[in-house]
Scaffold this active site. Structure first.
Site, PDB file in Angstrom:
ATOM      1  N   GLY A 331      94.934  61.894 115.920  1.00 34.86           N
ATOM      2  CA  GLY A 331      95.267  63.215 115.256  1.00 34.86           C
ATOM      3  C   GLY A 331      94.580  64.127 115.540  1.00 34.86           C
ATOM      4  N   TYR A 377      81.655  67.767 103.954  1.00 35.31           N
ATOM      5  CA  TYR A 377      81.061  66.822 105.054  1.00 35.31           C
ATOM      6  C   TYR A 377      79.808  67.529 105.501  1.00 35.31           C
ATOM      7  CZ  TYR A 377      85.706  64.659 104.788  1.00 35.31           C
ATOM      8  OH  TYR A 377      86.883  63.837 104.684  1.00 35.31           O
ATOM      9  N   CYS A 404      83.554  81.899  94.771  1.00 34.25           N
ATOM     10  CA  CYS A 404      82.438  81.965  93.841  1.00 34.25           C
ATOM     11  C   CYS A 404      81.647  80.693  93.932  1.00 34.25           C
ATOM     12  CB  CYS A 404      83.011  82.140  92.377  1.00 34.25           C
ATOM     13  SG  CYS A 404      81.843  82.662  91.590  1.00 34.25           S
TER      14      CYS A 404
END
Length: 476
Positions: A331, A377, A404
């Site tokens: 993918g 990650y 924010c």
């Protein structure tokens, strides 16, 4: 227990950004990783994708925007199809192979249609992804359905469309799929997702074959063998094979070889006990890409295909079984390098650091809502000034978003020209996978459009959300 850990290159946490006296490297120039293949820099320094100047893209469609290089994506899909067809050809002593595009990386109607036209099947993980593949007119037999918590509605939609396989992820799901199949009067083709204990990848949360996680049925505990036994006793189900997926962003192929032997061993054991030799084995995906140009060399489709073919051939010879038809699920390695995200610079701020150094914070008009991976990650990306040339000295820069959150970082560290300023365009390459598919409306920011560029022309694949779209969902 057979365990293998294939380590990806170190991914620095934001607090481990390069020292100021050793500035991060700039983005490599187009012409190689991590850029798509048609990107070039013109005489005035502006980038062009497939012959279309990014300044024109920004004028016509605004920023931020995901920009997909259609020819590049198609070429990567076609290369996988051709590599696996060659490596697993009958004349090579193999039983053929199918390449499924992992739709979770990014799926739209056009992308599903493109990859199918280039010889791939489509792997879906939810009813929504299945609906996209169906709208793209991908034939049912060329679609697979994954998921660790499938609903009856999702299973029903899959079986009504005649999908080629449903990947069973738990023991209760066996009864669930069988019940739906019985109600529809069909036999459901199923595979068992096996947790082999082999795991690989760049982050704990994207390594998906160790025991302590939600996916699959354990080979070690006997749950996978129990699932096989249960399925074989159900006339509503046709057990066509086993499935293994060991992680994500994997650059070392050794883990796939270990996992293949484990899954093929289970297949041989089942055949010895029951006489049923499953015709298919899926070895998953998760092949890594380059995000910065300095983070390792990704394996090519040809290297992946030949490595897996050799591993399958050796294992089946040792086990004394015929080779199965193999499938894989790339993918990220297809769509990831095929797209960049185009941003406009807003505020530029120079910050003094505790060690006496300085860092330039370059704020852009997107951020963690269009790319959550750096926050989730600690993933590393790079960026380049895309709208002009600059002779200014390079400075240590951090590209940040407009949200924010102090962790709203797009690129932790990159060398950018000291004269970067409001109105400049920045391009962040290799954002085709898990950018738009994981995007959110955090801080009520509308999600960017997905644009396809080919032969100097851009068209909208997924339109930009508007504030009106957000308000339309609010019942007040």
């Amino acid at each position: 227990m057979n365990r293998h850990r294939a380590e990806a290159p170190h991914q620095a946490h934001p607090a481990q950004a390069p020292a100021v006296d050793a500035p991060p490297l700039p983005a490599p120039e187009p012409g190689g990783e991590p850029w798509s293949t048609t990107i070039r820099r013109g005489p005035d320094g502006a980038l062009a994708v497939a012959g279309l100047d990014v300044r024109d893209i920004a004028r016509q469609h605004g920023t931020p925007a995901y920009v997909v290089d259609e020819a590049d994506l198609r070429g990567r899909a076609r290369r996988f199809a051709e590599a696996f067809a060659a490596a697993f050809a009958p004349e090579a002593g193999m039983a053929g192979a199918d390449v499924y595009y992992a739709g979770k990386a990014f799926l739209s109607v056009a992308v599903a249609r493109w990859v199918h036209e280039e010889g791939l099947r489509v792997d879906t993980a939810t009813g929504g992804e299945l609906a996209v593949a169906i709208r793209a007119e991908v034939p049912g037999e060329a679609i697979g359905l994954h998921g660790n918590n499938k609903s009856d509605a999702e299973i029903t939609a899959a079986l009504e469309h005649g999908v080629g396989r449903i990947v069973v992820d738990s023991l209760p799901e066996i009864d669930q799929v069988a019940a739906v199949a019985a109600r529809l009067g069909v036999v459901a083709p199923v595979m068992v997702r096996v947790t082999t204990g082999v795991h690989a990848g760049g982050h704990e949360f994207i390594a998906t074959a160790h025991e302590d996680q939600k996916f699959g049925l354990s080979l070690t505990s006997g749950a996978a063998a129990k699932a096989v036994e249960t399925i074989l006793a159900r006339p509503e189900l046709d057990l066509i094979g086993l499935h293994s997926h060991i992680g994500s962003q994997i650059l070392d192929l050794a883990g796939f070889e270990v996992a293949a032997r484990a899954v093929l061993g289970l297949r041989a054991d089942v055949a010895a006990r029951s006489g049923h030799l499953m015709p298919e084995v899926d070895l998953g995906g998760g092949y890594g890409i380059s995000y910065t140009g300095h983070d390792g060399v990704p394996p090519t489709p040809e290297q992946i295909a030949t490595t897996l073919a050799d591993a399958v051939r050796r294992a089946c010879t040792d086990l004394g079984t015929d080779v199965p038809r193999i499938s894989v699920e790339p993918g990220r390695s297809i769509v990831g390098p095929s797209a960049l995200t185009l941003y406009t610079v807003g505020t530029v701020k120079v910050v003094a650091l505790d060690d006496g150094g300085r860092r330039t914070y370059v704020s852009v008009d997107g951020g963690m809502s269009d790319n959550i991976r750096p926050a989730l990650y600690q993933a590393e990306y790079t960026a380049a000034l895309a709208s002009r040339a600059s002779d200014a000295e390079a400075v240590t820069a951090r590209v940040v978003g407009k949200h924010c959150e102090s962790g709203d970082i797009v690129v932790h560290g990159v060398a950018l020209p000291a004269d970067v300023r409001a109105g400049d365009l920045l391009a962040v390459p290799a954002t085709g996978a898990y950018g738009r598919s994981m995007a959110s409306n955090y801080n009520m920011v509308p999600r960017p459009p997905v644009l396809a560029v080919r032969d100097g022309q851009a068209r909208v694949l997924v339109r930009r959300e508007t504030v009106e779209d957000l308000l339309a969902l609010d019942e007040g």
